[in-house]
Design a protein around this motif. Structure first.
Motif, mmCIF file in Angstrom:
data_model
loop_
_atom_site.group_PDB
_atom_site.id
_atom_site.type_symbol
_atom_site.label_atom_id
_atom_site.label_comp_id
_atom_site.label_asym_id
_atom_site.label_seq_id
_atom_site.Cartn_x
_atom_site.Cartn_y
_atom_site.Cartn_z
ATOM 1 N N ARG A 30 0.848 -1.233 0.000
ATOM 2 C CA ARG A 30 -0.120 0.073 -0.045
ATOM 3 C C ARG A 30 0.836 1.271 0.241
ATOM 4 N NH1 ARG A 30 -2.421 3.974 3.439
ATOM 5 N NH2 ARG A 30 -1.038 3.466 4.907
ATOM 6 N N ILE A 31 1.985 1.224 0.650
ATOM 7 C CA ILE A 31 3.058 2.570 0.805
ATOM 8 C C ILE A 31 3.531 2.514 -0.564
ATOM 9 C CG2 ILE A 31 5.007 3.443 1.953
ATOM 10 C CD1 ILE A 31 4.050 1.868 4.519
ATOM 11 N N ASP A 32 3.769 1.342 -1.093
ATOM 12 C CA ASP A 32 4.680 1.490 -2.330
ATOM 13 C C ASP A 32 3.487 2.079 -3.588
ATOM 14 O OD1 ASP A 32 7.084 0.961 -1.852
ATOM 15 O OD2 ASP A 32 6.903 -1.177 -2.126
ATOM 16 N N PHE A 33 2.254 1.688 -3.410
ATOM 17 C CA PHE A 33 1.355 2.514 -4.385
ATOM 18 C C PHE A 33 1.447 3.956 -4.211
ATOM 19 C CE2 PHE A 33 -1.274 -1.533 -4.149
ATOM 20 C CZ PHE A 33 -0.649 -2.105 -5.607
ATOM 21 N N GLY A 34 1.478 4.486 -2.976
ATOM 22 C CA GLY A 34 1.558 6.021 -2.940
ATOM 23 C C GLY A 34 2.891 6.277 -3.233
ATOM 24 N N ALA A 35 4.083 5.804 -3.160
ATOM 25 C CA ALA A 35 5.209 6.210 -3.626
ATOM 26 C C ALA A 35 5.119 6.243 -5.322
ATOM 27 C CB ALA A 35 6.316 5.109 -3.289
ATOM 28 N N MET A 169 -14.566 9.133 0.533
ATOM 29 C CA MET A 169 -13.263 9.856 0.999
ATOM 30 C C MET A 169 -13.798 10.873 2.148
ATOM 31 S SD MET A 169 -10.655 9.283 -0.713
ATOM 32 C CE MET A 169 -9.648 10.533 -0.607
ATOM 33 N N ARG A 170 -15.013 11.436 2.253
ATOM 34 C CA ARG A 170 -15.569 12.092 3.277
ATOM 35 C C ARG A 170 -15.515 11.308 4.523
ATOM 36 N NH1 ARG A 170 -19.545 14.096 -0.298
ATOM 37 N NH2 ARG A 170 -18.928 16.487 -1.199
ATOM 38 N N ALA A 171 -16.048 10.047 4.371
ATOM 39 C CA ALA A 171 -15.904 8.881 5.752
ATOM 40 C C ALA A 171 -14.586 8.588 6.081
ATOM 41 C CB ALA A 171 -16.820 7.856 5.294
ATOM 42 N N SER A 215 -4.595 2.399 -11.719
ATOM 43 C CA SER A 215 -3.568 3.297 -11.603
ATOM 44 C C SER A 215 -3.012 3.234 -9.934
ATOM 45 C CB SER A 215 -4.015 4.655 -11.699
ATOM 46 O OG SER A 215 -4.852 5.259 -10.702
ATOM 47 N N PRO A 216 -1.763 3.523 -9.685
ATOM 48 C CA PRO A 216 -1.229 3.405 -8.524
ATOM 49 C C PRO A 216 -1.788 4.236 -7.309
ATOM 50 C CG PRO A 216 0.734 3.509 -10.110
ATOM 51 C CD PRO A 216 -0.642 3.669 -10.776
ATOM 52 N N ILE A 217 -2.470 5.442 -7.664
ATOM 53 C CA ILE A 217 -3.054 6.094 -6.710
ATOM 54 C C ILE A 217 -4.354 5.528 -6.401
ATOM 55 C CG2 ILE A 217 -4.335 7.661 -8.135
ATOM 56 C CD1 ILE A 217 -2.924 8.561 -4.690
ATOM 57 N N SER A 218 -5.268 4.980 -7.292
ATOM 58 C CA SER A 218 -6.419 4.495 -7.555
ATOM 59 C C SER A 218 -6.318 3.122 -6.475
ATOM 60 C CB SER A 218 -7.386 3.954 -8.514
ATOM 61 O OG SER A 218 -7.614 5.215 -9.219
ATOM 62 N N ARG A 219 -5.243 2.199 -6.652
ATOM 63 C CA ARG A 219 -5.129 1.182 -5.814
ATOM 64 C C ARG A 219 -4.667 1.510 -4.488
ATOM 65 N NH1 ARG A 219 -1.470 -3.080 -8.988
ATOM 66 N NH2 ARG A 219 -2.124 -4.461 -7.352
ATOM 67 N N PHE A 220 -3.959 2.656 -4.320
ATOM 68 C CA PHE A 220 -3.494 3.076 -3.000
ATOM 69 C C PHE A 220 -5.006 3.497 -2.067
ATOM 70 C CE2 PHE A 220 -3.102 6.680 -0.070
ATOM 71 C CZ PHE A 220 -2.047 6.211 0.785
ATOM 72 N N TRP A 221 -5.779 4.156 -2.697
ATOM 73 C CA TRP A 221 -7.185 4.592 -1.964
ATOM 74 C C TRP A 221 -8.071 3.355 -1.888
ATOM 75 C CZ3 TRP A 221 -6.250 8.543 0.340
ATOM 76 C CH2 TRP A 221 -5.791 9.629 -0.030
ATOM 77 N N ALA A 222 -7.834 2.591 -2.648
ATOM 78 C CA ALA A 222 -8.743 1.241 -2.287
ATOM 79 C C ALA A 222 -8.140 0.415 -1.041
ATOM 80 C CB ALA A 222 -8.618 0.233 -3.555
ATOM 81 N N ASP A 223 -6.920 0.418 -1.068
ATOM 82 C CA ASP A 223 -6.360 -0.317 -0.012
ATOM 83 C C ASP A 223 -6.513 0.484 1.202
ATOM 84 O OD1 ASP A 223 -5.457 -2.490 -1.706
ATOM 85 O OD2 ASP A 223 -3.194 -2.010 -1.329
ATOM 86 N N THR A 224 -6.402 1.651 1.293
ATOM 87 C CA THR A 224 -6.437 2.678 2.417
ATOM 88 C C THR A 224 -7.929 2.478 2.787
ATOM 89 O OG1 THR A 224 -4.730 4.126 1.567
ATOM 90 C CG2 THR A 224 -6.479 4.870 3.036
ATOM 91 N N TRP A 225 -8.719 2.310 2.160
ATOM 92 C CA TRP A 225 -10.402 2.196 2.590
ATOM 93 C C TRP A 225 -10.437 0.835 3.131
ATOM 94 C CZ3 TRP A 225 -13.003 3.884 -2.603
ATOM 95 C CH2 TRP A 225 -12.737 5.284 -2.988
ATOM 96 N N GLN A 226 -10.096 -0.056 2.628
ATOM 97 C CA GLN A 226 -10.209 -1.366 3.248
ATOM 98 C C GLN A 226 -9.492 -1.492 4.657
ATOM 99 O OE1 GLN A 226 -12.126 -3.464 2.101
ATOM 100 N NE2 GLN A 226 -11.641 -4.209 -0.240
ATOM 101 N N ARG A 227 -8.267 -0.836 4.729
ATOM 102 C CA ARG A 227 -7.464 -0.972 6.133
ATOM 103 C C ARG A 227 -8.464 0.176 7.275
ATOM 104 N NH1 ARG A 227 -4.321 -2.934 2.709
ATOM 105 N NH2 ARG A 227 -2.538 -4.281 3.348
ATOM 106 N N VAL A 243 -19.333 1.318 1.075
ATOM 107 C CA VAL A 243 -17.717 1.140 0.842
ATOM 108 C C VAL A 243 -17.216 0.248 -0.375
ATOM 109 C CG1 VAL A 243 -15.619 0.511 1.699
ATOM 110 C CG2 VAL A 243 -16.948 1.692 3.249
ATOM 111 N N ASP A 244 -18.125 -0.990 -0.490
ATOM 112 C CA ASP A 244 -17.883 -1.846 -1.564
ATOM 113 C C ASP A 244 -18.238 -1.205 -2.920
ATOM 114 O OD1 ASP A 244 -17.222 -3.815 0.270
ATOM 115 O OD2 ASP A 244 -18.877 -4.689 0.360
ATOM 116 N N THR A 245 -19.395 -0.315 -2.979
ATOM 117 C CA THR A 245 -19.709 0.445 -4.197
ATOM 118 C C THR A 245 -18.485 1.275 -4.432
ATOM 119 O OG1 THR A 245 -22.130 0.052 -3.546
ATOM 120 C CG2 THR A 245 -21.498 1.761 -5.052
ATOM 121 N N ALA A 246 -18.194 1.881 -3.540
ATOM 122 C CA ALA A 246 -16.862 2.974 -3.819
ATOM 123 C C ALA A 246 -15.692 2.293 -4.611
ATOM 124 C CB ALA A 246 -16.784 3.712 -2.491
ATOM 125 N N LEU A 247 -15.396 1.240 -3.889
ATOM 126 C CA LEU A 247 -14.279 0.259 -4.511
ATOM 127 C C LEU A 247 -14.570 0.010 -5.708
ATOM 128 C CD1 LEU A 247 -13.669 -1.735 -1.281
ATOM 129 C CD2 LEU A 247 -12.161 -0.125 -2.254
#
Length: 277
Positions: A30-35, A169-171, A215-227, A243-247
């Motif tokens: 997840r950190i590397d997706f942000g990188a 994102m607001r949540a 994309s890396p940023i989309s995968r980053f947000w997806a992983d961030t929401w899961q965690r 949340v599942d709909t947003a993913l």
């Protein structure tokens, strides 16, 4: 992206303990997706600031060490001290010029010395007493050196279209604020805080990566929401279905939203006639 140092939160939790635990499977990825989403932007700014051969650098909240290694490999700096509260994601094999320190940057005396570059990305947004920490980091800058801070800026507002992404994102922001103290509302004040810390030639810029399926940023947000799902649900703004709909939306061609941006602010410490960075 990193396992950030310690900071108090309204709910008593901390980054890396309550949410985004480093021992959780996939956290390093997840950190590397942000990188992948932000490293090129970070390096372009550091190059533009003149960071290069001979510079001694401090990378605070080094995460998986991507910026630290690129400073050595691409910018050709003399040395990098990579600091993180948990260094398990840093490659600890000997690398010429790279030193790794496991330390809490909020603790007095955690880091000593002076550096031509002091860099912290996605660290201060998770910590309390941000103004004090910026002053402390400015004290670590050598005369003629530069402090570079990057953190997230939330681009949702009351006028943002009501999409599954914006709801998530607001949540997320509200949930992280309540549980671990993450607060991006003050990030636009960084230039002012750098000036208040005695730095000069202060400036800032914002980069917003595109949200594209896979994309890396989309995968980053997806992983961030899961965690952070539990924290998001606790806000009452979303449920599991939302949340599942947003993913699914984030990974579709239907997504037409703005990612959170990365604000980078920098300021210089005046050098005397016989000192340089």
């Amino acid at each position: 992206m990193s396992a950030a140092p310690r900071g108090d939160a309204p709910g008593g939790g901390r980054y890396g303990e309550t949410v985004f635990r480093p021992e959780q499977a996939g956290e390093g990825e997840r950190i590397d997706f942000g990188a992948l989403a932000y490293d090129d932007i970070t390096m372009a700014r550091l190059h533009a600031l003149g960071v290069g051969p001979g510079w001694r650098c401090l990378d605070v909240g080094a995460g998986t060490g991507t910026v630290s290694r690129r400073l050595l490999d691409e910018a050709g700096v003399a040395s990098v001290l990579a600091v993180d509260r948990d260094v398990r994601f840093l490659d600890l094999r000997p690398v010429p010029g790279l030193d790794v320190l496991e330390a809490d940057i909020t603790a007095p005396g955690a880091v000593s010395g002076r550096f031509g570059l002091v860099h912290a990305r996605f660290v201060l947004m998770h910590l309390a007493e941000r103004e004090r920490l910026i002053t402390h980091l400015a004290e670590l800058v050598a005369p003629g050196g530069v402090l570079v801070l990057s953190d997230a800026v939330d681009l949702t507002s009351e006028r943002t279209p009501g999409t599954p992404y914006s709801a998530a994102m607001r949540a997320m922001w509200q949930g992280l604020r309540a549980t671990i103290g993450t607060d991006v509302s003050g990030v636009p004040a960084y230039p002012h805080l750098l000036r208040g810390a005695g730095l000069a030639s202060v400036a800032a810029e914002i980069h917003v990566p595109p949200l594209l399926p896979g994309s890396p940023i989309s995968r980053f947000w997806a992983d961030t929401w899961q965690r952070s799902r539990a924290a998001m649900l606790a806000t009452g703004l979303v449920d599991d279905t939302a949340v599942d709909t947003a993913l699914r939306y984030l990974d579709s061609d239907e997504c037409a939203d703005l990612s959170a941006g990365m604000l980078t602010a920098w300021g210089w410490k005046h050098a005397t006639a016989h000192e340089d960075a």
